[in-house]
Design a protein around this motif. Structure first.
Motif, PDB file in Angstrom:
ATOM      1  N   GLN A 109       0.833  -1.198   0.000  1.00  0.00           N
ATOM      2  CA  GLN A 109       0.000   0.000   0.000  1.00  0.00           C
ATOM      3  C   GLN A 109       0.866   1.247   0.000  1.00  0.00           C
ATOM      4  OE1 GLN A 109      -2.308   0.145   3.647  1.00  0.00           O
ATOM      5  NE2 GLN A 109      -0.712  -0.904   4.789  1.00  0.00           N
ATOM      6  N   GLU A 110       0.216   2.367  -0.246  1.00  0.00           N
ATOM      7  CA  GLU A 110       0.917   3.646  -0.216  1.00  0.00           C
ATOM      8  C   GLU A 110       1.254   4.017   1.223  1.00  0.00           C
ATOM      9  OE1 GLU A 110       1.835   5.616  -2.650  1.00  0.00           O
ATOM     10  OE2 GLU A 110       0.575   5.205  -4.407  1.00  0.00           O
ATOM     11  N   ASN A 119       6.541   6.784  -0.731  1.00  0.00           N
ATOM     12  CA  ASN A 119       7.096   5.461  -0.548  1.00  0.00           C
ATOM     13  C   ASN A 119       5.978   4.435  -0.512  1.00  0.00           C
ATOM     14  OD1 ASN A 119       9.815   6.401  -0.269  1.00  0.00           O
ATOM     15  ND2 ASN A 119       9.325   7.054   1.816  1.00  0.00           N
ATOM     16  N   LEU A 120       6.359   3.179  -0.557  1.00  0.00           N
ATOM     17  CA  LEU A 120       5.408   2.090  -0.490  1.00  0.00           C
ATOM     18  C   LEU A 120       5.623   1.281   0.782  1.00  0.00           C
ATOM     19  CD1 LEU A 120       5.772   1.038  -4.204  1.00  0.00           C
ATOM     20  CD2 LEU A 120       3.675   1.914  -3.186  1.00  0.00           C
ATOM     21  N   VAL A 121       4.528   0.766   1.324  1.00  0.00           N
ATOM     22  CA  VAL A 121       4.571  -0.055   2.535  1.00  0.00           C
ATOM     23  C   VAL A 121       4.294  -1.498   2.129  1.00  0.00           C
ATOM     24  CG1 VAL A 121       3.640  -0.444   4.839  1.00  0.00           C
ATOM     25  CG2 VAL A 121       3.719   1.885   3.894  1.00  0.00           C
ATOM     26  N   VAL A 122       5.190  -2.401   2.498  1.00  0.00           N
ATOM     27  CA  VAL A 122       5.048  -3.820   2.201  1.00  0.00           C
ATOM     28  C   VAL A 122       4.804  -4.553   3.513  1.00  0.00           C
ATOM     29  CG1 VAL A 122       6.168  -5.869   1.255  1.00  0.00           C
ATOM     30  CG2 VAL A 122       6.551  -3.631   0.184  1.00  0.00           C
ATOM     31  N   PHE A 131       9.405  -0.699   4.280  1.00  0.00           N
ATOM     32  CA  PHE A 131       9.217   0.473   3.434  1.00  0.00           C
ATOM     33  C   PHE A 131      10.188   0.439   2.260  1.00  0.00           C
ATOM     34  CE2 PHE A 131       7.662   1.475   7.603  1.00  0.00           C
ATOM     35  CZ  PHE A 131       6.483   2.161   7.367  1.00  0.00           C
ATOM     36  N   ALA A 132       9.692   0.857   1.096  1.00  0.00           N
ATOM     37  CA  ALA A 132      10.510   0.832  -0.114  1.00  0.00           C
ATOM     38  C   ALA A 132      10.143   1.992  -1.024  1.00  0.00           C
ATOM     39  CB  ALA A 132      10.331  -0.484  -0.856  1.00  0.00           C
ATOM     40  N   ARG A 133      11.130   2.460  -1.762  1.00  0.00           N
ATOM     41  CA  ARG A 133      10.865   3.493  -2.765  1.00  0.00           C
ATOM     42  C   ARG A 133      10.176   2.889  -3.980  1.00  0.00           C
ATOM     43  NH1 ARG A 133      16.375   6.702  -3.799  1.00  0.00           N
ATOM     44  NH2 ARG A 133      14.939   7.990  -5.032  1.00  0.00           N
ATOM     45  N   THR A 134      10.524   1.656  -4.330  1.00  0.00           N
ATOM     46  CA  THR A 134       9.913   0.969  -5.467  1.00  0.00           C
ATOM     47  C   THR A 134       9.643  -0.492  -5.081  1.00  0.00           C
ATOM     48  OG1 THR A 134      12.048   0.310  -6.400  1.00  0.00           O
ATOM     49  CG2 THR A 134      11.135   2.417  -7.137  1.00  0.00           C
ATOM     50  N   GLY A 269      -5.372  -3.914  -3.244  1.00  0.00           N
ATOM     51  CA  GLY A 269      -5.778  -2.638  -2.663  1.00  0.00           C
ATOM     52  C   GLY A 269      -5.298  -1.425  -3.407  1.00  0.00           C
ATOM     53  N   LEU A 270      -4.410  -1.590  -4.368  1.00  0.00           N
ATOM     54  CA  LEU A 270      -3.864  -0.449  -5.096  1.00  0.00           C
ATOM     55  C   LEU A 270      -4.678  -0.099  -6.344  1.00  0.00           C
ATOM     56  CD1 LEU A 270      -0.090  -1.412  -4.843  1.00  0.00           C
ATOM     57  CD2 LEU A 270      -1.221   0.477  -3.652  1.00  0.00           C
TER      58      LEU A 270
END
Length: 341
Positions: A109-110, A119-122, A131-134, A269-270
């Motif tokens: 998710q965002e 960033n993105l939340v995994v 957390f990741a940028r991509t 969810g995206l």
């Protein structure tokens, strides 16, 4: 229906090959989190690692081709066991700093943080949020086969799907194509190249157009409309099939195409754009594997169901390179903004 991904015989990759999550993982921002450690995911990791990117690979250890003993039509790796390719790939990615974690992902998710770069939340199943940028989603598909007794247990051995992967090994033998839908007609024509002893079990593709039936018959393809009710053989080898009308026909190998189920639930969810294909609904990507989300790529079978190992490797390399380029551009944008401020 039977999904070979849940078959009990093949085991996951050894835990020591996919170590636990680094203790600092929750506190750091990864440049990229790759979900799936198959050919596409590992190729992306190699491209990112060589670009000096901090990369984490999350892999459940259940590659799609683990049922096959060898890979074919893979240049430079002809006849190599699939697990050997993955072991080499993990070693190569690790040389450039890639980290590995054995597990699965619950959702992506965002980030809710309003300040700083997006960033993105995994979220890991039963674990922390990372957390990741991509993100590179390379989790592939599952093959859901018809629920015919004796079929699934021989998947990847004498029940096959790709003639370019397995046709040479069964050339000239008594081959069969088990239809799971109208697309099987293409498979029936294709398999005739490998053997002149070919039977097309057409029940799931009926009614056959007269012209289609004539086309198959013109090259000696036998058409059997009675449904297959059982596959018989010793251990992993097929010896015959039983038909609904009671007949039993000898067969050495069966080619069939199960329903393809993409492993993409964690992306639901995206609201990513999807593409309806003849074999199902798949995430839509551009030529570089980027999804409709500008920070998520989906190379390999998760978006291109017919991709083989070389195609997945190529797609993963492109996705990794494009993810790096996206971050390169962002790094300049942020530096320029800070300088102006």
């Amino acid at each position: 229906m039977h999904t070979p991904d849940h078959h009990s015989v093949p085991t996951p990759l050894p835990a020591q090959d996919l170590p636990g999550l680094p203790s600092t993982a929750e506190a750091e921002l990864f440049d990229s989190i790759i979900i799936g450690g198959g050919p596409a995911g590992l190729s992306a990791a190699l491209a990112l690692g060589r670009s000096l990117r901090r990369t984490l690979i999350i892999d459940a250890g259940h590659p799609r081709n683990r049922f096959a003993s060898h890979m074919h039509t893979v240049l430079g790796h002809e006849g190599l066991p699939p697990q050997e390719l993955l072991a080499r790939g993990r070693s190569e990615a690790a040389q450039y700093g890639a980290l590995f974690h054995q597990g699965s992902v619950r959702e992506v998710q965002e980030s809710t943080h309003s300040s700083g770069p997006r960033n993105l939340v995994v979220g890991l199943d039963g674990g922390p949020q990372l957390f990741a940028r991509t993100v590179i989603a390379a989790t592939g598909v599952a093959d859901q086969l018809p629920g015919i007794p004796g079929l699934a247990q021989r998947w990847g051995k004498s029940v096959l799907h790709c003639p370019y992967c397995h046709g040479w090994e069964v050339r000239g033998q008594r081959l069969a194509v088990l239809a799971t839908g109208p697309l099987a007609l293409h498979q029936a024509e294709l398999l005739r190249q490998w053997s002149d002893r070919l039977t097309f079990f057409s029940a799931a593709a009926e009614p056959l157009d007269e012209a289609v039936a004539g086309r198959l018959a013109s090259r000696g393809v036998e058409i059997e409309a009675s449904p297959v009710t059982e596959v018989i053989g010793e251990d992993e080898r097929v010896s015959s099939v039983v038909l609904q009308d009671g007949r039993q026909l000898p067969v050495d190998a069966i080619f069939t195409a199960g329903r393809l189920i993409p492993h993409d639930r964690y992306l639901k969810g995206l609201g990513l754009e999807r593409e309806e294909t003849a074999v199902g609904s798949f995430i839509k990507t551009d030529s570089a594997g980027r999804t409709s989300h500008d920070r998520i790529w989906a190379p390999g079978n998760i978006s291109v169901p017919m991709a083989n190992v070389p195609m997945a490797i190529s797609a993963g390399t492109m996705a990794g390179a494009m993810a790096n380029m996206t971050m390169v551009a962002e790094d300049f944008d942020l530096a320029q903004s800070d300088s102006a401020a």
